[in-house]
Design an enzyme around this catalytic site. Structure first.
Site, PDB file in Angstrom:
ATOM      1  N   SER A 191       0.838  -1.197   0.000  1.00  0.00           N
ATOM      2  CA  SER A 191       0.000   0.000   0.000  1.00  0.00           C
ATOM      3  C   SER A 191       0.873   1.247   0.000  1.00  0.00           C
ATOM      4  O   SER A 191       2.000   1.234   0.499  1.00  0.00           O
ATOM      5  CB  SER A 191      -0.876  -0.030   1.259  1.00  0.00           C
ATOM      6  OG  SER A 191      -1.262   1.257   1.638  1.00  0.00           O
ATOM      7  N   TYR A 203      -1.021  -0.292  10.638  1.00  0.00           N
ATOM      8  CA  TYR A 203      -1.268  -0.770   9.269  1.00  0.00           C
ATOM      9  C   TYR A 203      -0.113  -0.353   8.344  1.00  0.00           C
ATOM     10  O   TYR A 203       0.433  -1.176   7.596  1.00  0.00           O
ATOM     11  CB  TYR A 203      -2.598  -0.204   8.776  1.00  0.00           C
ATOM     12  CG  TYR A 203      -2.897  -0.477   7.324  1.00  0.00           C
ATOM     13  CD1 TYR A 203      -3.234  -1.757   6.896  1.00  0.00           C
ATOM     14  CD2 TYR A 203      -2.842   0.549   6.368  1.00  0.00           C
ATOM     15  CE1 TYR A 203      -3.522  -2.012   5.551  1.00  0.00           C
ATOM     16  CE2 TYR A 203      -3.127   0.309   5.032  1.00  0.00           C
ATOM     17  CZ  TYR A 203      -3.457  -0.970   4.634  1.00  0.00           C
ATOM     18  OH  TYR A 203      -3.732  -1.216   3.297  1.00  0.00           O
TER      19      TYR A 203
HETATM   20  N1  NAP Z   1      -9.015  -0.884  -0.648  1.00  0.00           N
HETATM   21  C1  NAP Z   1      -7.996  -0.037  -0.709  1.00  0.00           C
HETATM   22  O1  NAP Z   1      -8.151   1.170  -0.933  1.00  0.00           O
HETATM   23  C2  NAP Z   1      -6.585  -0.561  -0.498  1.00  0.00           C
HETATM   24  C3  NAP Z   1      -5.518   0.333  -0.671  1.00  0.00           C
HETATM   25  C4  NAP Z   1      -4.210  -0.132  -0.518  1.00  0.00           C
HETATM   26  C5  NAP Z   1      -3.982  -1.452  -0.200  1.00  0.00           C
HETATM   27  N2  NAP Z   1      -5.034  -2.292  -0.018  1.00  0.00           N
HETATM   28  C6  NAP Z   1      -4.739  -3.674   0.355  1.00  0.00           C
HETATM   29  O2  NAP Z   1      -5.456  -4.568  -0.480  1.00  0.00           O
HETATM   30  C7  NAP Z   1      -5.770  -5.748   0.243  1.00  0.00           C
HETATM   31  C8  NAP Z   1      -7.264  -6.027   0.165  1.00  0.00           C
HETATM   32  O3  NAP Z   1      -7.966  -4.921   0.671  1.00  0.00           O
HETATM   33  P1  NAP Z   1      -9.542  -4.755   0.428  1.00  0.00           P
HETATM   34  O4  NAP Z   1      -9.844  -3.318   0.514  1.00  0.00           O
HETATM   35  O5  NAP Z   1      -9.950  -5.525  -0.762  1.00  0.00           O
HETATM   36  O6  NAP Z   1     -10.127  -5.458   1.757  1.00  0.00           O
HETATM   37  P2  NAP Z   1     -11.605  -5.978   2.054  1.00  0.00           P
HETATM   38  O7  NAP Z   1     -12.577  -5.498   1.035  1.00  0.00           O
HETATM   39  O8  NAP Z   1     -11.860  -5.647   3.486  1.00  0.00           O
HETATM   40  O9  NAP Z   1     -11.456  -7.566   1.909  1.00  0.00           O
HETATM   41  C9  NAP Z   1     -10.587  -8.227   2.761  1.00  0.00           C
HETATM   42  C10 NAP Z   1     -10.631  -9.709   2.501  1.00  0.00           C
HETATM   43  O10 NAP Z   1      -9.838 -10.351   3.531  1.00  0.00           O
HETATM   44  C11 NAP Z   1     -10.675 -11.237   4.280  1.00  0.00           C
HETATM   45  N3  NAP Z   1     -10.333 -11.234   5.694  1.00  0.00           N
HETATM   46  C12 NAP Z   1     -10.418 -10.192   6.555  1.00  0.00           C
HETATM   47  N4  NAP Z   1     -10.050 -10.577   7.777  1.00  0.00           N
HETATM   48  C13 NAP Z   1      -9.727 -11.892   7.699  1.00  0.00           C
HETATM   49  C14 NAP Z   1      -9.299 -12.856   8.642  1.00  0.00           C
HETATM   50  N5  NAP Z   1      -9.135 -12.538   9.919  1.00  0.00           N
HETATM   51  N6  NAP Z   1      -9.052 -14.118   8.217  1.00  0.00           N
HETATM   52  C15 NAP Z   1      -9.228 -14.460   6.911  1.00  0.00           C
HETATM   53  N7  NAP Z   1      -9.649 -13.585   5.968  1.00  0.00           N
HETATM   54  C16 NAP Z   1      -9.906 -12.317   6.367  1.00  0.00           C
HETATM   55  C17 NAP Z   1     -12.079 -10.703   4.100  1.00  0.00           C
HETATM   56  O11 NAP Z   1     -12.979 -11.728   4.434  1.00  0.00           O
HETATM   57  P3  NAP Z   1     -14.509 -11.424   4.860  1.00  0.00           P
HETATM   58  O12 NAP Z   1     -15.243 -11.397   3.559  1.00  0.00           O
HETATM   59  O13 NAP Z   1     -14.862 -12.589   5.713  1.00  0.00           O
HETATM   60  O14 NAP Z   1     -14.513 -10.119   5.586  1.00  0.00           O
HETATM   61  C18 NAP Z   1     -12.033 -10.300   2.629  1.00  0.00           C
HETATM   62  O15 NAP Z   1     -12.118 -11.423   1.808  1.00  0.00           O
HETATM   63  C19 NAP Z   1      -5.261  -5.533   1.666  1.00  0.00           C
HETATM   64  O16 NAP Z   1      -3.986  -6.101   1.799  1.00  0.00           O
HETATM   65  C20 NAP Z   1      -5.181  -4.024   1.766  1.00  0.00           C
HETATM   66  O17 NAP Z   1      -4.238  -3.625   2.726  1.00  0.00           O
HETATM   67  C21 NAP Z   1      -6.334  -1.872  -0.156  1.00  0.00           C
END
Ligand code: NAP
Length: 315
Positions: A191, A203
Site C-alpha cells: 500500500s 497498518y
Molecule cells: N481498498 C484499498 O483502498 C486498499 C488500498 C491499498 C492497499 N489495499 C490492500 O489490499 C488488500 C485487500 O484490501 P480490500 O480493501 O480488498 O479489503 P476488504 O474489502 O476488506 O477484503 C478483505 C478480505 O480479507 C478477508 N479477511 C479479513 N479478515 C480476515 C481474517 N481474519 N481471516 C481471513 N480472511 C480475512 C475478508 O474476508 P470477509 O469477507 O470474511 O470479511 C475479505 O475477503 C489488503 O492487503 C489491503 O491492505 C487496499
C-alpha cells in the site's frame, strides 16, 4: 572566493541529478508498457492460483480476473458460507474453470497453518493441475484513523496478523508447492501507506514489512536460483467492501485494480505500482519532501479521524 571555479563541478552534479531523475522516472513509467508474462504460469492451461482474502474486495477481483485469464482458483477466507457463495458465483461466470476454497482465520493462527499444504495438495490431486500463483492479498486495518495509544492490545495484534503474520506463514508453506509444479509467482499486495502514514501507524508499518519481505524473498529466491518470481504491488485507493469510497479514475474498482496488477507480472522490478493512475498520484511520494508529504497526509487522515469519531458518536 572565486565562485566561477565551482560552476563546472556544480553543473556536472546538476546534470547527473537530472539524468538520474529522468532515468528513474522513465524506468518506472515503462513498466506500464511491457507485456505481462502471467501466461507463462499457466503452462498446462489447467494451473491454479491461491488467493488470500478472496471472499471480497481486491482478493475477489483477483479471483475473477485470474479465472478470466484461464486459471483455476483456490479462494482463501475466514467465512465458509461466504466463500462457497463466491465460489458458486465464479463457477457461473466462468463455467470452464475450477474453483476450490480453503477456510482459515488469519488471526490467532497456529501451527495448523502448515496443514494448508495438505489441503492444497489434496485439491490438486482430486481436480488435476499445478499451483503456480500465490496472491498475498489479505489485509486491512481493524481500527483505521486512530492514534496508536487509543488502540487496544487486540487491535494491534489483529492488524499485524492480517497484514504481516499470514503472508509470511502462507508463503513459507506454499513455496515448495509452487516449486513442485516447476516454478511460480508470488504477488504481494502492499500500500501507498508503507511510506509511513499517521493515524494508521500499525497498518502502515505492516505494509512496510510487506515491502521488505518482498525484497528479501525476491533476493533469496534469486540467490538460491529458485524458480519463483516475487513481485510487490503498491496500491492506492480502491473501492472495496473494506474501503467504501466513490469509484473514479484515481479510485478503481477491485477488478480493474487486479487486472492492472496482473499486467505488471514479468516487468523485471521488485515493487511496482499496480495501476497507472496510482503511479501518477504516487509521483508526489517520490518527488515531494517528506515534511510536505506528511503535512498533506496528516491533514487528510486527521479529517478522516474526525469523520470516524462523528460516526461513532451517532452509533
Ligand atoms: N481498498 C484499498 O483502498 C486498499 C488500498 C491499498 C492497499 N489495499 C490492500 O489490499 C488488500 C485487500 O484490501 P480490500 O480493501 O480488498 O479489503 P476488504 O474489502 O476488506 O477484503 C478483505 C478480505 O480479507 C478477508 N479477511 C479479513 N479478515 C480476515 C481474517 N481474519 N481471516 C481471513 N480472511 C480475512 C475478508 O474476508 P470477509 O469477507 O470474511 O470479511 C475479505 O475477503 C489488503 O492487503 C489491503 O491492505 C487496499
Amino acid at each position: 572566493m572565486d565562485i566561477s571555479s565551482w560552476q563546472t563541478p556544480l553543473s556536472y552534479i546538476g546534470l547527473a541529478t537530472l539524468a538520474y531523475t529522468t532515468f528513474k522516472f522513465t524506468r518506472s513509467a515503462t513498466t506500464f508498457l511491457l507485456p505481462s508474462s502471467l501466461n507463462t504460469y499457466n503452462r498446462t492451461k489447467n494451473n491454479w492460483a491461491f488467493v488470500t482474502g478472496a471472499s471480497d474486495g481486491i482478493g475477489f477481483g483477483f479471483s475473477e480476473e485470474l479465472c478470466a485469464r484461464g486459471f483455476n482458483v483456490i479462494l482463501h477466507g475466514r467465512n465458509r458460507t461466504k466463500l462457497e457463495t463466491r465460489a458458486a458465483e465464479l463457477r457461473t461466470q466462468f463455467p470452464t474453470r475450477q474453483v476450490a476454497i480453503v477456510v482459515r482465520d488469519v488471526v490467532g493462527l497456529t501451527v495448523d497453518v502448515d496443514e494448508i499444504t495438505v489441503e492444497v495438495r489434496a485439491i490438486l490431486e482430486a481436480q488435476g493441475g499445478e499451483l503456480s500463483v500465490l496472491i498475498n492479498n489479505v489485509g486491512g486495518e481493524v481500527r483505521p484513523y486512530t492514534v496508536l495509544s487509543d488502540l487496544s492490545f487486540e487491535n494491534v495484534e489483529r492488524t499485524i496478523a492480517m497484514n504481516a503474520g499470514f503472508i509470511t506463514q502462507i508463503t513459507r508453506v506454499l513455496l515448495p508447492v509452487l516449486e513442485a509444479g516447476g516454478g511460480g509467482l508470488v504477488l504481494n499486495i502492499s500500500s501507498v501507506s508503507s511510506v509511513g502514514m499517521p493515524y494508521i501507524s500499525v497498518y502502515a508499518s505492516t505494509k512496510g514489512f510487506v515491502d521488505t519481505f518482498t525484497k528479501a524473498l525476491e533476493a533469496e529466491c534469486k540467490a538460491e536460483k529458485r524458480k519463483v518470481e516475487v513481485l510487490g504491488l503498491r496500491v492506492g485507493q480502491v473501492r472495496t467492501a473494506g474501503f467504501d469510497v466513490q469509484a473514479g479514475l484515481f479510485v478503481p474498482d477491485a477488478r480493474t485494480l487486479a487486472s492492472a496488477g496482473l499486467n505488471r507480472v514479468g516487468c523485471g522490478r521488485v515493487i511496482v505500482w499496480a495501476y497507472f493512475w496510482h503511479w501518477l498520484q504516487g509521483l508526489s511520494v517520490d518527488l515531494l519532501p517528506r515534511s510536505m508529504l506528511m503535512m498533506i497526509s496528516s491533514k487528510k487522515l486527521m479529517a478522516l479521524k474526525k469523520e470516524e469519531e462523528e460516526k461513532a458518536k451517532k452509533r
